[in-house]
Design a protein around this motif. Structure first.
Motif, PDB file in Angstrom:
ATOM      1  N   ALA A  99     -20.121  89.742 -19.794  1.00  0.00           N
ATOM      2  CA  ALA A  99     -19.213  90.716 -20.412  1.00  0.00           C
ATOM      3  C   ALA A  99     -18.123  91.170 -19.444  1.00  0.00           C
ATOM      4  O   ALA A  99     -16.986  91.414 -19.848  1.00  0.00           O
ATOM      5  CB  ALA A  99     -20.017  91.918 -20.908  1.00  0.00           C
ATOM      6  N   ARG A 100     -18.482  91.278 -18.173  1.00  0.00           N
ATOM      7  CA  ARG A 100     -17.512  91.746 -17.161  1.00  0.00           C
ATOM      8  C   ARG A 100     -16.527  90.665 -16.760  1.00  0.00           C
ATOM      9  O   ARG A 100     -15.355  90.967 -16.488  1.00  0.00           O
ATOM     10  CB  ARG A 100     -18.238  92.230 -15.905  1.00  0.00           C
ATOM     11  N   THR A 101     -16.982  89.425 -16.675  1.00  0.00           N
ATOM     12  CA  THR A 101     -16.199  88.382 -15.999  1.00  0.00           C
ATOM     13  C   THR A 101     -15.617  87.319 -16.928  1.00  0.00           C
ATOM     14  O   THR A 101     -14.706  86.611 -16.531  1.00  0.00           O
ATOM     15  CB  THR A 101     -17.065  87.674 -14.947  1.00  0.00           C
ATOM     16  N   ALA A 102     -16.139  87.189 -18.157  1.00  0.00           N
ATOM     17  CA  ALA A 102     -15.717  86.076 -19.014  1.00  0.00           C
ATOM     18  C   ALA A 102     -14.224  86.120 -19.313  1.00  0.00           C
ATOM     19  O   ALA A 102     -13.535  85.087 -19.287  1.00  0.00           O
ATOM     20  CB  ALA A 102     -16.518  86.079 -20.316  1.00  0.00           C
ATOM     21  N   PHE A 103     -13.704  87.301 -19.612  1.00  0.00           N
ATOM     22  CA  PHE A 103     -12.283  87.444 -19.947  1.00  0.00           C
ATOM     23  C   PHE A 103     -11.630  88.500 -19.072  1.00  0.00           C
ATOM     24  O   PHE A 103     -10.797  89.287 -19.550  1.00  0.00           O
ATOM     25  CB  PHE A 103     -12.130  87.808 -21.430  1.00  0.00           C
ATOM     26  N   ALA A 104     -12.041  88.573 -17.809  1.00  0.00           N
ATOM     27  CA  ALA A 104     -11.487  89.546 -16.872  1.00  0.00           C
ATOM     28  C   ALA A 104      -9.964  89.393 -16.798  1.00  0.00           C
ATOM     29  O   ALA A 104      -9.441  88.274 -16.856  1.00  0.00           O
ATOM     30  CB  ALA A 104     -12.106  89.336 -15.496  1.00  0.00           C
ATOM     31  N   PRO A 105      -9.227  90.511 -16.680  1.00  0.00           N
ATOM     32  CA  PRO A 105      -9.695  91.895 -16.480  1.00  0.00           C
ATOM     33  C   PRO A 105     -10.184  92.607 -17.740  1.00  0.00           C
ATOM     34  O   PRO A 105     -10.632  93.741 -17.664  1.00  0.00           O
ATOM     35  CB  PRO A 105      -8.458  92.587 -15.911  1.00  0.00           C
ATOM     36  N   ARG A 106     -10.090  91.979 -18.894  1.00  0.00           N
ATOM     37  CA  ARG A 106     -10.638  92.588 -20.105  1.00  0.00           C
ATOM     38  C   ARG A 106     -12.159  92.440 -20.113  1.00  0.00           C
ATOM     39  O   ARG A 106     -12.678  91.385 -19.765  1.00  0.00           O
ATOM     40  CB  ARG A 106     -10.059  91.939 -21.359  1.00  0.00           C
ATOM     41  N   THR A 137     -28.420  89.345  -9.578  1.00  0.00           N
ATOM     42  CA  THR A 137     -28.030  90.534  -8.820  1.00  0.00           C
ATOM     43  C   THR A 137     -26.931  90.202  -7.824  1.00  0.00           C
ATOM     44  O   THR A 137     -25.923  90.911  -7.705  1.00  0.00           O
ATOM     45  CB  THR A 137     -29.244  91.127  -8.085  1.00  0.00           C
ATOM     46  N   VAL A 138     -27.118  89.095  -7.098  1.00  0.00           N
ATOM     47  CA  VAL A 138     -26.110  88.665  -6.120  1.00  0.00           C
ATOM     48  C   VAL A 138     -24.788  88.349  -6.820  1.00  0.00           C
ATOM     49  O   VAL A 138     -23.714  88.744  -6.359  1.00  0.00           O
ATOM     50  CB  VAL A 138     -26.623  87.443  -5.329  1.00  0.00           C
ATOM     51  N   LEU A 139     -24.867  87.643  -7.948  1.00  0.00           N
ATOM     52  CA  LEU A 139     -23.638  87.296  -8.682  1.00  0.00           C
ATOM     53  C   LEU A 139     -22.932  88.545  -9.198  1.00  0.00           C
ATOM     54  O   LEU A 139     -21.698  88.629  -9.165  1.00  0.00           O
ATOM     55  CB  LEU A 139     -23.985  86.370  -9.847  1.00  0.00           C
ATOM     56  N   MET A 165     -28.860  91.890 -17.563  1.00  0.00           N
ATOM     57  CA  MET A 165     -28.015  91.719 -16.381  1.00  0.00           C
ATOM     58  C   MET A 165     -27.102  90.505 -16.529  1.00  0.00           C
ATOM     59  O   MET A 165     -25.911  90.556 -16.185  1.00  0.00           O
ATOM     60  CB  MET A 165     -28.889  91.582 -15.129  1.00  0.00           C
ATOM     61  N   ALA A 166     -27.657  89.407 -17.049  1.00  0.00           N
ATOM     62  CA  ALA A 166     -26.856  88.199 -17.249  1.00  0.00           C
ATOM     63  C   ALA A 166     -25.776  88.430 -18.302  1.00  0.00           C
ATOM     64  O   ALA A 166     -24.619  88.020 -18.126  1.00  0.00           O
ATOM     65  CB  ALA A 166     -27.765  87.040 -17.662  1.00  0.00           C
TER      66      ALA A 166
END
Length: 347
Positions: free
Chosen positions: A314-321, A34-36, A308-309
């Motif tokens: 999904a959000r951060t691995a290839f951000a901004p994609r 949650t914090v991450l 959640m993990a």
């Protein structure tokens, strides 16, 4: 005699410690992820500011808006829907007596996706938008249609492998119908349907959280109240009947509750793969027990942590994609399913 009693007491103490350890790790993982999730993204929010934003809604106005309007609803929906999908898989595995059974594999998610896609386009054309309740009802109808076909097929075949193949075929048929619907939809509808049909927790708001929390809370409570009948059913239909369980009513309840939970997930986040199979298996292996009164809350919490993990990745691995949530859940869930199948084959 005394030595046997001591051994039993020691085994029970070890089991209780194992339960406490697993639940403790799940709670810690939930808090850490949650914090991450709050801290990660295009707008970085320092830990020292997070407390004020979360509990006092004080601080930079832009950061408060990002946390409360974008990130928190998404985090809560991932937790709620992940738990719901895991519980749905657990109920289907109990019904069919096979750990490979799950909403995605049996085509239930695809059936829900098809009816939701049809409903979204019809309501957009005639009413401008479809409410959350309408989408849940549409997904529930699609889930029942798919599971109904699988149940009819189960009367004709005796092997679970053929039944799973039938469920996969149902999923392909429903996906094909969904693709046809998208082909003849307007451009704006196509974009929305494409993003939704691939599975995603993005675009969630507090209204979605309220509806999903209500549906999942009522369904989850009903599942928990069925802990004793489920435990008896796991030991065989004859034993369950001897314990006073009405098998016909019980099986109907399992299907209805599983369909409601799966429908709620599909209506809001689209089809999400492998969570309903992998999480129940991992939780039961970690707890080293199949007792429903212990397993049910652990599966719900584990499903929330898992989704959640995966959503964080999904959000951060290839951000901004951003990646589709099903892509990430398949990467981590499919190997678990392969291991389960190989292990059953060896057995």
């Amino acid at each position: 005699m005394e030595q046997g009693i001591l051994e039993v007491q020691t085994a029970r103490r070890r089991q209780r410690l194992r339960f406490l350890l697993v639940f403790g790790l799940l709670v810690l993982a939930f808090c850490a992820i949650t914090v991450l999730n709050i801290n990660s993204g295009s707008a970085h929010i320092p830990l020292r500011d997070m407390w004020k934003i979360l509990f006092h809604q004080q601080g930079d106005a832009a950061q408060v808006s990002i946390v409360w309007k974008i990130r928190l609803p998404r985090i809560l929906m991932a937790a709620i829907l992940g738990g719901a999908l895991s519980l749905s898989g657990f109920l289907l595995q109990t019904f069919f007596g096979n750990p490979i059974a799950g909403p995605f594999v049996l085509g239930i998610s695809s059936g829900a996706k098809m009816t939701v896609a049809l409903t979204m386009i019809c309501f957009v054309n005639y009413f401008g938008a479809a409410s959350a309740a309408t989408l849940i009802i549409a997904a529930f109808v699609g889930s029942l249609l798919s599971i109904g076909f699988v149940l009819l097929l189960s009367r004709r075949v005796n092997t679970m492998s053929v039944l799973l193949v039938g469920g996969i075929m149902v999923g392909y048929i429903c996906s094909a119908v969904t693709d046809l619907v998208v082909t003849f939809a307007d451009d704006a509808d196509i974009i929305n349907l494409h993003n939704w049909s691939m599975g995603s927790f993005s675009g969630m708001n507090w209204d979605h959280v309220k509806v999903a929390a209500l549906v999942v809370a009522v369904s989850g409570l009903a599942v928990f109240l069925l802990s004793k009948p489920i435990g008896a059913y796991q030991l065989g239909e004859a034993y369950a009947q001897s314990m006073g369980v009405n098998i016909r009513v019980f099986r109907v309840l399992l299907i209805l509750l599983s369909s409601i939970l799966s429908a709620c997930v599909t209506a809001f986040a689209g089809p999400i793969s492998f969570v309903g199979i992998a999480v129940p298996y991992l939780v039961k292996r970690s707890l080293s027990t199949a007792r429903p009164i212990v397993v049910i809350p652990a599966i719900f919490l584990g499903g929330g942590v898992f989704c959640m993990a995966c959503d964080l990745i999904a959000r951060t691995a290839f951000a901004p994609r951003g990646l589709n949530i099903s892509t990430v859940t398949a990467i981590f869930g499919a190997p678990v399913v392969i291991y389960m199948m190989a292990r059953r084959k060896r057995s």
